[in-house]
Enzyme design. Structure first.
Site, PDB file in Angstrom:
ATOM      1  N   ASP A  86       0.859  -1.186   0.000  1.00  0.00           N
ATOM      2  CA  ASP A  86       0.000   0.000   0.000  1.00  0.00           C
ATOM      3  C   ASP A  86       0.897   1.238   0.000  1.00  0.00           C
ATOM      4  O   ASP A  86       1.723   1.416   0.888  1.00  0.00           O
ATOM      5  CB  ASP A  86      -0.894  -0.004   1.241  1.00  0.00           C
ATOM      6  CG  ASP A  86      -1.996   1.038   1.186  1.00  0.00           C
ATOM      7  OD1 ASP A  86      -1.747   2.156   0.675  1.00  0.00           O
ATOM      8  OD2 ASP A  86      -3.115   0.755   1.647  1.00  0.00           O
ATOM      9  N   CYS A 126      -6.812   3.885  -2.065  1.00  0.00           N
ATOM     10  CA  CYS A 126      -6.807   2.463  -1.728  1.00  0.00           C
ATOM     11  C   CYS A 126      -7.917   1.646  -2.387  1.00  0.00           C
ATOM     12  O   CYS A 126      -7.675   0.792  -3.229  1.00  0.00           O
ATOM     13  CB  CYS A 126      -6.887   2.301  -0.214  1.00  0.00           C
ATOM     14  SG  CYS A 126      -5.549   3.130   0.683  1.00  0.00           S
ATOM     15  N   LYS A 174      -4.600  -7.125   3.787  1.00  0.00           N
ATOM     16  CA  LYS A 174      -5.450  -6.039   3.324  1.00  0.00           C
ATOM     17  C   LYS A 174      -6.044  -6.350   1.961  1.00  0.00           C
ATOM     18  O   LYS A 174      -5.328  -6.484   0.972  1.00  0.00           O
ATOM     19  CB  LYS A 174      -4.655  -4.724   3.266  1.00  0.00           C
ATOM     20  CG  LYS A 174      -5.522  -3.525   2.914  1.00  0.00           C
ATOM     21  CD  LYS A 174      -4.783  -2.215   3.097  1.00  0.00           C
ATOM     22  CE  LYS A 174      -5.716  -1.032   2.847  1.00  0.00           C
ATOM     23  NZ  LYS A 174      -5.063   0.265   3.096  1.00  0.00           N
ATOM     24  N   HIS A 297      -1.703  24.791  -9.398  1.00  0.00           N
ATOM     25  CA  HIS A 297      -3.018  24.535  -9.991  1.00  0.00           C
ATOM     26  C   HIS A 297      -4.041  24.510  -8.858  1.00  0.00           C
ATOM     27  O   HIS A 297      -3.755  24.031  -7.755  1.00  0.00           O
ATOM     28  CB  HIS A 297      -2.993  23.191 -10.715  1.00  0.00           C
ATOM     29  CG  HIS A 297      -4.241  22.878 -11.468  1.00  0.00           C
ATOM     30  ND1 HIS A 297      -5.370  22.351 -10.869  1.00  0.00           N
ATOM     31  CD2 HIS A 297      -4.555  23.029 -12.790  1.00  0.00           C
ATOM     32  CE1 HIS A 297      -6.311  22.177 -11.782  1.00  0.00           C
ATOM     33  NE2 HIS A 297      -5.834  22.585 -12.960  1.00  0.00           N
ATOM     34  N   ASP A 359      -1.205  -0.508  -4.606  1.00  0.00           N
ATOM     35  CA  ASP A 359      -2.433   0.145  -5.057  1.00  0.00           C
ATOM     36  C   ASP A 359      -2.171   1.556  -5.587  1.00  0.00           C
ATOM     37  O   ASP A 359      -2.875   2.054  -6.449  1.00  0.00           O
ATOM     38  CB  ASP A 359      -3.480   0.176  -3.938  1.00  0.00           C
ATOM     39  CG  ASP A 359      -2.959   0.757  -2.633  1.00  0.00           C
ATOM     40  OD1 ASP A 359      -1.757   1.104  -2.549  1.00  0.00           O
ATOM     41  OD2 ASP A 359      -3.748   0.858  -1.669  1.00  0.00           O
TER      42      ASP A 359
END
Length: 585
Positions: A86, A126, A174, A297, A359
């Protein structure tokens, strides 16, 4: 592991007989039947008696290759193991990024397998990202809008497909791809992203050094999960007669929850031990350049502010955060190493396809942000390394790929028919010379989109060749961004106004993949409906609950106007460029 390899290499160089027996054993293990194995032994004895060891070795090496190739295309089905981390920055898996921290097991995968140097998430957060990976479909097709709204629990994943086709499967750690998870704060922040207020939603990023030079298990939850996976390999998978598929999901190197900020706190703590910090090369840690706040931005400014990064940071703070993040990546690599060791110790490594990915990445203070939720490289560029039978070794591929490609790739490797309607394309033609010609041509672009918190407009990224095109909302109310990654790797120079023809071409290509103005409008409606239903469900408790979410410190400064802003937002429709101006400047 490297020592074992060196010992094997020494044995091979000194003993042709040992090498011949090893080749014979491999060929026997790959023989499609017992009768075929007997024939191999008879041929070996005759050749050895007539010609001696060296000629036998040459012939056997060729026979082994043919035997494996024939077997793989008919009966052989490899085991499949995926380790998914992750928030792992994909740029750390190849040079020059790989030099900043010692990642020996990822280096092992890179040397004995294939690394994709242009792999991207389909959504830099995620749950939607994992929804794309498990379903093989873009997030706008599955309506995976945020960490709360993703796939239904009865969706058919590629792991389900493997199980239905004879694989013994296990998923641990996970997963995070179905709807209903994550905190109330997380979903409310996503629903109210269009409200014209500006509130800090995260804790300021901090570091936390724990343990001492012998402390290796910092993220104990991940280590427990890794232990479960490796014990399953050693005690269950090794005894199976059918192929297996194992998924291990890790939380690292995602930042830890900052406990001092209360029960609703997000993850803003980079935690490690001196042991892992020793794996980081401090002299190679770069200090990212930042644009002035006034030049950012508007969506990037909103992200910076809501992530609590608009204040002052010293160079030492930034360097320390980045060092701790890299150290957390080193700990992640060690968990991958445990999986590799378990496969080697049980003689399963040669028959197993091993994948490592993530991810999304982490900005680690690039662009004055941490976390993800951004299309900048640190957030959207993910690792993707694959090794195993039939996969080319030492290959570095520059083709653009994304997480939706994993679904058809795994199924094709397992010999399972790939269903229609997928967004992804099998990577096998890139990984193996013997792969069949793909039925659908692979596009030369990748798509990523984001609709969650910490960004006040739906965001769409199309990468093609040297260009990264980022557009927002309806494509009109918010200005686009265009980066030439060949000359601007830090993505500090938006050249959209200099190359209008490129923007038009990429926008047309993007619209061929997704009608993004319509999707953005649908999400605006969804957000209002979800928030209104949530508010109604709270009744008289609404005022107290909304005031105590992660933004509670800023909310308390102007409760009346914040509630009024929400009321007015619920009454409006469509996009508003004025919203950005009011909330940011």
């Amino acid at each position: 592991m490297r020592n074992n390899n060196k010992r094997e290499n020494v044995l091979q160089s000194r003993s042709p007989c040992w090498t011949t027996v090893t080749s014979l054993n491999k060929c026997l293990s790959s023989a499609p039947s017992q009768a075929a194995a007997v024939n191999v032994v008879i041929i070996f004895i005759l050749m050895y008696a007539m010609y001696g060891t060296w000629l036998v070795l040459i012939i056997l090496s060729q026979t082994h290759g043919h035997c494996m190739c024939q077997n793989r295309t008919t009966n052989f089905r490899p085991n499949i193991v995926m380790v998914m981390s992750d928030a792992f920055d994909g740029r750390l898996t190849f040079d020059p990024g790989s030099r900043v921290v010692q990642l020996p097991y990822l280096n092992y995968l890179r040397e004995l397998g294939t690394v994709f140097i242009n792999a991207y998430t389909n959504s830099p957060i995620c749950c939607p990202s994992r929804a794309a990976m498990w379903s093989g479909r873009f997030v706008h097709l599955t309506e995976s809008w945020n960490n709360y709204k993703c796939l239904d629990r009865n969706v058919t994943t590629w792991m389900d497909m493997l199980q239905q086709n004879g694989y013994n499967t296990l998923s641990v750690g996970k997963l995070d791809y179905t709807s209903g998870s994550h905190s109330v704060s997380n979903r409310v922040e996503a629903w109210t992203r269009d409200v014209p207020f500006l509130l800090r939603q995260e804790g300021r990023p901090v570091t936390d050094l724990v343990g001492d030079a012998s402390t290796t298990r910092v993220m104990t939850k991940d280590w427990r999960t890794t232990d479960i996976a490796t014990q399953w390999i050693r005690h269950k998978a090794a005894a199976l007669s059918q192929p297996f598929a194992l998924y291990l999901g890790l939380n690292l190197p995602h930042p830890y929850v900052t406990d001092s900020l209360g029960p609703n706190a997000g993850g803003s703590t980079f935690r490690t031990s001196p042991y892992w910090l020793e794996k980081v090369m401090p002299e190679l840690i770069s200090i990212p350049k930042w644009l002035p706040l006034s030049d950012m931005h508007p969506v990037d400014y909103y992200s910076t502010f809501t992530k609590n990064c608009s204040g002052n940071f010293t160079e030492q703070e930034v360097r320390k955060i980045r060092a701790f993040y890299y150290a957390m990546c080193a700990e992640t690599d060690a968990m991958l190493g445990q999986v590799i060791s378990a496969l080697r110790d049980t003689d399963l490594l040669d028959t197993t396809v091993l994948l490592f990915t993530s991810d999304h990445g982490d900005l680690a203070m690039e662009h004055r942000q941490f976390y993800k939720m951004s299309m900048f490289e640190g957030s959207s560029h993910v690792p993707l390394l694959i090794m195993g039978p039939g996969v080319k070794s030492g290959l570095r591929l520059s083709q653009l790929v994304s997480l939706v490609d994993i679904y058809p790739t795994v199924l094709e490797m397992a010999g399972v028919a790939v269903p229609g309607g997928l967004s992804g394309h099998s990577l096998l033609p890139l990984l193996s010379q013997s792969a069949a010609r793909p039925a659908r041509p692979r596009p030369d672009w990748v798509l990523s989109e984001y609709h969650g918190c910490n960004a006040n407009a739906s965001t769409y990224m199309l990468r093609e060749g040297q260009w990264k095109y980022i557009t927002y909302a309806d494509g009109v109310s918010v200005p686009p961004q265009l980066f030439d990654l060949t000359v601007d790797k830090e993505e500090l120079h938006n050249v959209a106004s200099k190359f209008p023809d490129v923007c038009r071409h990429l926008d047309k290509l993007l619209r061929s993949a997704v009608d993004y103005p319509q999707v953005s409008q649908a999400i605006c409606l969804y957000n209002k409906q979800q928030f209104a239903a949530w508010r109604k469900s709270l009744g008289d408790n609404y005022t107290q609950v909304i005031a105590n979410l992660r933004w509670h410190l800023d909310w308390q400064e102007d409760v009346e106007n914040n509630e009024k802003a929400i009321d007015e937002w619920l009454m409006t429709s469509g996009f508003s460029s004025e919203k950005l101006k009011v909330s940011l400047f």
